[in-house]
Design an enzyme around this catalytic site. Structure first.
Site, mmCIF file in Angstrom:
data_model
loop_
_atom_site.group_PDB
_atom_site.id
_atom_site.type_symbol
_atom_site.label_atom_id
_atom_site.label_comp_id
_atom_site.label_asym_id
_atom_site.label_seq_id
_atom_site.Cartn_x
_atom_site.Cartn_y
_atom_site.Cartn_z
ATOM 1 N N CYS A 394 0.835 -1.206 0.000
ATOM 2 C CA CYS A 394 0.000 0.000 0.000
ATOM 3 C C CYS A 394 0.874 1.262 0.000
ATOM 4 O O CYS A 394 1.381 1.641 -1.040
ATOM 5 C CB CYS A 394 -0.970 -0.026 1.170
ATOM 6 S SG CYS A 394 -2.382 1.052 0.863
ATOM 7 N N HIS A 525 -3.623 -4.759 0.366
ATOM 8 C CA HIS A 525 -2.917 -5.363 1.508
ATOM 9 C C HIS A 525 -2.977 -6.886 1.404
ATOM 10 O O HIS A 525 -3.884 -7.504 1.954
ATOM 11 C CB HIS A 525 -3.564 -4.918 2.824
ATOM 12 C CG HIS A 525 -3.304 -3.489 3.149
ATOM 13 N ND1 HIS A 525 -2.167 -3.077 3.797
ATOM 14 C CD2 HIS A 525 -4.022 -2.371 2.888
ATOM 15 C CE1 HIS A 525 -2.198 -1.755 3.938
ATOM 16 N NE2 HIS A 525 -3.313 -1.310 3.398
ATOM 17 N N GLU A 527 -1.383 -9.042 2.917
ATOM 18 C CA GLU A 527 -1.238 -9.701 4.220
ATOM 19 C C GLU A 527 -2.590 -10.058 4.838
ATOM 20 O O GLU A 527 -2.663 -10.961 5.671
ATOM 21 C CB GLU A 527 -0.416 -8.827 5.175
ATOM 22 C CG GLU A 527 -1.078 -7.535 5.659
ATOM 23 C CD GLU A 527 -0.857 -6.340 4.724
ATOM 24 O OE1 GLU A 527 -0.513 -6.559 3.549
ATOM 25 O OE2 GLU A 527 -1.051 -5.192 5.182
HETATM 26 N N1 GLN Z 1 -1.744 6.613 3.184
HETATM 27 C C1 GLN Z 1 -1.928 5.921 1.957
HETATM 28 C C2 GLN Z 1 -3.306 6.134 1.393
HETATM 29 O O1 GLN Z 1 -4.203 6.537 2.067
HETATM 30 C C3 GLN Z 1 -1.648 4.442 2.115
HETATM 31 C C4 GLN Z 1 -2.615 3.758 3.004
HETATM 32 C C5 GLN Z 1 -2.134 2.425 3.468
HETATM 33 O O2 GLN Z 1 -0.953 2.119 3.445
HETATM 34 N N2 GLN Z 1 -3.054 1.610 3.932
HETATM 35 O O3 GLN Z 1 -3.528 5.892 0.231
#
Ligand code: GLN
Length: 553
Positions: A394, A525, A527
Site C-alpha cells: 500500500c 494489503h 497480508e
Molecule cells: N496513506 C496511503 C493512502 O491513504 C496508504 C494507506 C495504506 O498504506 N493503507 O492511500
C-alpha cells in the site's frame, strides 16, 4: 429469537486483558470446525468507535479489513487465519455500532413512542446482532468473544445479553472464562485467588462459567485445578490449563490434547461428528516454530514505533503472520527486525548501509501521514540499487513509485499529495471521490475499502506468483498512482502488472526480473488474506527471493 438448536459459546476475560482470549476463541472455532461443525466467530468490542478504522494502531493494534471493507479489530484477523475463511460484518460489533442502530431507530420513531433505554433496547439490539451472525452461512455454533474483561463497566450490557440468551436457552449456551494465574516472583507460587474473585464478579451478573481456561506461565497443576474447581463451582475437567507457548498456532493442538473440543460438544449436547483433523495444521504449526530452520533476515521499515517495542507486533500483526506463513512453507524461519524510518531519515549513506545492508529482504508496510516518509523512500532506493528483494504494501507501493519517479525519471519534486499538496509532480494523488470526504471531515469508513478485482499482466512476476489472471484483494487507502504519470513511469521501466478491470487504477507495480530480483509493491494489503495453510503467493515469492539473496551473499 435464537435460531432453533443453534449453540453459543461466550468467551469472557477475567483478571486482566491481553492474555489470549482471542487465541482461545480462534482455537475453539478451529477445533469445532474440524470436528465437523460449521462455526462463526464474533468479536464484541465495547468501545464507542463505530468501527476500528479511526483508531491509532499503536494504541489498538492493526486495523483488520474484512472482505466487505469493514474495518475491525485485529482479533478478526486471527479468527480468519484460524478458520481459514472470510468472516462477515455480522461477526463484528462495537458499542458504537449498537448504539448507532438504536439511536437511528429511535429517530425514525421505530420504538413507537416508548422511552428508549439501555435495558431492554440496547441489550435487545446486541441480541439481534448475535442472532443475525448465527443465521449466516449455515453456522451451527457461534463463538462470541467479549473484549476487555468481566469487570469493565462498559461490558455490562453485553454480559447481560449473554445471560438472557442463556436464560432462554439453557442447553444451548456456554460460558468460557479465560483467566490468568500469576506467579509473583517473591512467592514463586501460582495464585488462584484473582481468578476466584473474577468468577465472583461474573456471578454477580447472574452468569456462571462452564469452563475456565487458566492462562499462566507454567502448566496449572492438579492441586490448583481442584482448588479452582471447588471455589469457582466448575467441574475439574473443565479447568483447562493453558501455559505460555512458543506460538499461538500450537494452542489448538494443546487444547485438543486436553479434550477441550470434546468437553465443549458434550456440554452442548452435540455428538462428535468426527475426530478433529488437525494434521495439516500441526504440520504448519511445527514448521512455524522450527528453530532449526535456516534464518532469513527481513527488515520492516515503519513508523509505529513510539510506544515501546511490544506494540510493534500488534501494529503490523497481519504482515508478521503473512511473512511467517510463507517462511514456514519454504522451511525457513523469518527473523523480523524493526527499522524506524525516522532514524533512516537522519542517516547518511554509510549509516543506511549499516542499517539495511545485512537484510535479505525489506518491507515497507502500510501507513499514513508524513512521519518518517523520507526514511522509507531511502530504504526503497537502497533496496532497488542494491538488488535487495523489496516488498511494498500500500503506502510501500506508493512510495516505491515516488522513489522511482524521483531517482530514475529525474522528477526531483515527485511526491504523494498526502505529503506535499503542491508537489511539482504528484505521482501519487488523492482519488477523486476521496476529495469530498476529506473536505467534509468524513474520515470514518470512507476509504477505498475491502475487496476489489485486479487483472494481472502476462509475463510479469505477479502473474507468475498468483498463477492466474484475475485476483481479488483487500484495500484500505485514499490515494492512488496518478494516471497522468503511468505512461512516463512505464517508459522508464516500471511495470504495472496489476490494474483495476477498467485499467484506471494501478494495483501492482514491479520491476522486470531482468532489472531486479524482486521489487514489487501492491496498492492492496495482501497480508490480510494470508492464511497458515494457504500462504499468500506474493509473500512466498518475496521470501523465495530473500532466500536466494542469502545464498548469493
Ligand atoms: N496513506 C496511503 C493512502 O491513504 C496508504 C494507506 C495504506 O498504506 N493503507 O492511500
Amino acid at each position: 429469537m435464537a435460531k432453533e438448536g443453534h449453540k453459543y459459546i461466550f468467551v469472557l476475560g477475567g483478571v486482566m486483558s491481553g492474555v489470549g482470549k482471542g487465541v482461545v476463541t480462534s482455537s475453539i472455532g478451529l477445533l469445532l470446525q474440524q470436528k465437523g461443525y460449521p462455526v462463526n466467530l464474533v468479536k464484541v468490542d465495547p468501545y464507542l468507535n463505530v468501527d476500528a478504522g479511526t483508531m491509532n494502531p499503536t494504541e489498538h493494534g492493526e486495523v483488520f479489513v474484512l472482505r466487505s471493507g469493514l474495518e475491525t479489530d485485529q482479533d478478526m484477523g486471527n479468527y480468519e487465519r484460524f478458520l481459514g475463511r472470510d468472516l462477515t460484518n455480522d461477526d463484528y460489533m462495537t458499542s458504537g455500532m449498537v448504539y448507532q442502530s438504536v439511536i437511528a431507530r429511535e429517530r425514525a420513531l421505530g420504538y413507537g413512542g416508548k422511552c428508549v433505554e439501555a435495558v431492554p433496547h440496547v441489550r435487545d439490539e446486541i441480541l439481534r446482532r448475535i442472532e443475525s451472525a448465527a443465521a449466516y452461512n449455515g453456522s451451527r455454533i457461534s463463538v462470541i468473544e467479549i473484549g476487555g474483561t468481566i469487570g469493565d463497566f462498559q461490558n455490562a450490557l453485553f454480559i447481560d445479553a449473554a445471560r438472557v440468551l442463556k436464560m432462554q436457552h439453557p442447553e444451548d449456551v456456554l460460558f468460557v472464562m479465560v483467566s490468568y494465574l500469576p506467579t509473583p516472583g517473591t512467592l514463586g507460587e501460582m495464585k488462584t485467588k484473582p481468578t476466584q474473585t473474577a468468577v465472583r464478579d461474573l456471578n454477580s451478573y447472574g452468569v456462571q462459567p462452564d469452563f475456565i481456561v487458566a492462562r499462566s506461565k507454567e502448566a496449572v497443576d492438579e492441586k490448583r485445578k481442584e482448588k479452582l474447581a471447588i471455589s469457582c463451582n466448575v467441574p475439574k475437567d473443565h479447568v483447562i490449563s493453558a501455559p505460555d507457548i512458543g506460538s499461538i498456532y500450537e494452542a489448538p493442538l494443546n487444547f485438543e490434547k486436553d479434550k477441550l473440543g470434546d468437553s465443549l460438544l458434550d456440554s452442548l449436547r452435540l455428538p462428535e461428528k468426527r475426530r478433529a483433523s488437525l494434521a495439516a495444521w500441526k504440520k504448519f504449526a511445527l514448521a512455524a516454530v522450527n528453530t532449526k530452520a535456516p534464518e532469513i533476515n527481513i527488515a520492516v521499515v515503519g513508523k509505529y514505533f513510539d510506544t515501546g517495542s511490544f506494540v510493534l507486533a500488534d501494529a503490523y500483526l497481519s504482515v508478521i503472520e503473512a511473512i511467517k506463513f510463507s517462511a514456514a512453507k519454504l522451511h525457513r524461519q523469518a527473523k523480523i527486525t524493526w527499522v524506524n524510518s525516522k532514524d533512516l531519515e537522519k542517516a547518511g549513506p554509510k549509516v543506511v548501509t549499516q542499517m539495511l545492508g545485512k537484510f535479505h529482504g525489506i518491507i515497507v508496510p502500510g501507513g499514513f501521514g508524513e512521519t518518517g516518509i523520507e526514511g522509507k523512500i531511502k530504504a526503497i532506493r537502497f533496496a532497488r540499487e542494491r538488488n535487495i528483494p523489496y516488498f511494498g504494501l500500500c503506502y510501500g507501493m506508493q512510495l516505491m513509485v515516488v522513489e522511482y519517479a524521483r531517482n530514475v525519471l529525474g522528477l526531483k519534486d515527485a511526491n504523494t499529495t498526502e505529503i506535499k499538496k503542491s508537489a511539482a509532480d504528484p505521482v501519487v494523488d488523492v482519488m477523486l471521490e476521496q476529495k469530498k470526504h476529506l473536505a467534509d471531515n468524513k474520515y470514518g469508513g470512507t476509504m477505498r475499502l475491502g475487496v476489489y478485482p485486479a487483472y494481472l499482466k502476462k509475463g510479469t512476476m505477479a502473474r507468475a506468483a498468483y498463477k492466474k489472471e484475475l485476483v481479488e484483494e483487500r484495500h484500505r487507502h485514499r490515494y492512488e498512482i496518478n494516471p497522468a504519470y503511468v505512461k512516463q513511469l512505464e517508459e522508464a521501466g516500471l511495470v504495472f502488472s496489476g490494474t483495476s478491470p477498467d485499467g484506471v487504477l494501478m494495483e501492482i507495480a514491479e520491476l522486470p526480473r531482468s532489472e531486479h530480483p524482486f521489487m514489487l509493491g501492491t496498492q492492496f494489503h495482501p497480508e490480510l488474506q494470508a492464511r497458515p495453510l494457504t500462504p499468500h503467493p506474493l509473500f512466498t515469492e518475496f521470501i523465495r527471493a530473500a532466500i536466494k539473496r542469502k545464498r548469493r551473499k
